[in-house]
Design an enzyme around this catalytic site. Structure first.
Site, mmCIF file in Angstrom:
data_model
loop_
_atom_site.group_PDB
_atom_site.id
_atom_site.type_symbol
_atom_site.label_atom_id
_atom_site.label_comp_id
_atom_site.label_asym_id
_atom_site.label_seq_id
_atom_site.Cartn_x
_atom_site.Cartn_y
_atom_site.Cartn_z
ATOM 1 N N SER A 117 38.160 42.819 92.902
ATOM 2 C CA SER A 117 36.873 42.995 93.596
ATOM 3 C C SER A 117 36.907 42.697 95.092
ATOM 4 O O SER A 117 35.873 42.824 95.761
ATOM 5 C CB SER A 117 35.801 42.120 92.931
ATOM 6 O OG SER A 117 35.424 42.676 91.693
ATOM 7 N N LYS A 120 35.372 45.409 97.103
ATOM 8 C CA LYS A 120 33.952 45.530 97.465
ATOM 9 C C LYS A 120 33.676 45.199 98.930
ATOM 10 O O LYS A 120 32.620 45.565 99.462
ATOM 11 C CB LYS A 120 33.108 44.635 96.554
ATOM 12 C CG LYS A 120 33.121 45.051 95.078
ATOM 13 C CD LYS A 120 32.243 44.145 94.250
ATOM 14 C CE LYS A 120 32.161 44.580 92.794
ATOM 15 N NZ LYS A 120 33.381 44.293 92.020
ATOM 16 N N SER A 174 29.583 39.952 92.892
ATOM 17 C CA SER A 174 30.618 40.901 92.474
ATOM 18 C C SER A 174 30.115 41.851 91.387
ATOM 19 O O SER A 174 30.822 42.137 90.420
ATOM 20 C CB SER A 174 31.867 40.155 91.990
ATOM 21 O OG SER A 174 33.035 40.889 92.278
ATOM 22 N N LYS A 279 35.050 36.915 99.851
ATOM 23 C CA LYS A 279 34.965 37.757 98.654
ATOM 24 C C LYS A 279 36.006 37.287 97.647
ATOM 25 O O LYS A 279 37.141 37.001 98.001
ATOM 26 C CB LYS A 279 35.205 39.244 98.986
ATOM 27 C CG LYS A 279 34.943 40.158 97.785
ATOM 28 C CD LYS A 279 33.478 40.214 97.439
ATOM 29 C CE LYS A 279 33.223 40.781 96.048
ATOM 30 N NZ LYS A 279 33.502 39.831 94.957
#
Length: 340
Positions: A117, A120, A174, A279
């Protein structure tokens, strides 16, 4: 003396009498035997019922032993065997000074691995740079269902949220369906969006990076730690990405309900760090991943950790780096320095 005929008649007459007695005796024995069997069966049935839970455990254990955990790419490549002075648990680590680009830590930083992720972050960067309205309402559809890993989502089909809220949930919590919806609602659709992601990576000199979808669920989304440090540095320039990625929690209205989400990063939730952008990511092929921009002892630092084997290892690695950076000669002492 009895003649043979008389003897035969006597036997014939007596025969039924003997048979009836035998039947009566046998019937009594059968009844007793049946009672005994019933008496024996009752405790046995209770014993079996009590034993059932214990019997299920070995079957589960046996099933768990058969299904082996899928190894990460870092494990397959043997990257975890690389030693480093900080004894980091991540297979890949890269730490640099944001202002000077000085590399402070480098461990397998050029290895190209799945990034889960962390994807993202690029998804959100492309949306922001496209200048799309953050107020436009986007709707979750069947196209946003995860067919790669089969994960679920709290965003049911038909849920409508603004583009800004979708981005908020994608960066902070997420949320996979939110991220995919961002890509689908890009001009030209999902294929055009993925092409824009790869074009942006190329323009930034991220030559080790490739994207095939906007969520990170695919292990074909891959990059190197050095490339991701470049991405973090560029993404940090956008206030909206800094704000949404470092949010501790956020609630959205879905119909008549309020759905509460929280950050996937324990360091953000704890409030003990000065984090400017972050992140997290996880799929089996990538291990646990983390990218961050943070102030460490008065210094702006970008950190990348990929393929961390343990659930909390990436957090532990970040703490190790913070302690080490704070101890460097000439580094200002911070109130957040670890003791010892």
């Amino acid at each position: 003396m009895f003649s043979g005929a008389v003897l035969g008649t006597a036997l014939l007459v007596g025969a039924p009498l003997v048979t009836q007695e035998a039947q009566a005796s046998t019937s009594k024995k059968v009844q007793k035997a049946q009672k005994a069997q019933k008496a024996q069966k009752a405790p046995a049935a209770k014993s079996v019922r009590k034993a059932k839970p214990a019997a299920r455990v070995p079957r589960k254990a046996a099933a768990a032993a058969v299904v082996a955990a899928r190894p990460s790419f870092g494990q397959i490549y043997g990257l975890h065997a690389t030693d480093d002075p900080l004894d980091l648990k991540s297979a890949v680590a890269f730490v640099m000074d944001q202002d000077t680009n000085e590399v402070l830590v480098s461990k397998n930083s050029q290895a190209v691995l799945p990034i889960a992720s962390i994807t993202k972050l690029m998804t959100s960067l492309v949306v922001v740079e496209a200048g799309l309205s953050m107020d436009e309402m986007l709707t979750i559809t069947d196209e946003d269902i995860d067919t790669e890993k089969g994960t679920g989502s709290r965003l049911a089909i038909g849920t409508s949220l603004s583009r800004g809220e979708m981005m908020h949930l994608a960066l902070m919590a997420s949320e996979n369906r939110a991220a995919n919806a961002l890509g689908r609602h890009y001009p030209g659709g999902l294929s055009a969006f993925v092409a824009a992601m790869n074009a942006k990576a190329e323009s930034l000199g991220m030559l080790d990076t490739r994207y095939v979808e906007p969520t990170g669920l695919s292990s074909r989304n891959q990059s190197s730690a050095k490339d991701l440090a470049t991405l973090v540095k560029v993404a940090h320039e956008y206030p909206v990405l800094r704000e949404l990625s470092t949010s501790k929690a956020h609630s959205v209205t879905v119909g008549r309900r309020q759905l509460a989400f929280q950050s996937t990063n324990g360091l953000v939730r704890s409030g003990a760090w000065d984090i400017g952008l972050q992140k997290t990511g996880f799929i089996s092929e990538a291990g646990r991943c983390l990218v961050m921009q943070a102030q460490l002892a008065g210094r702006k630092v970008i950190m990348v950790f990929l393929d961390s084997a343990g659930k909390y290892s990436r957090i532990g690695d970040a703490e190790r780096v913070r302690k080490w950076v704070s101890s460097l000669p000439g580094t200002a002492t911070s109130k957040m320095d670890l003791p010892g």
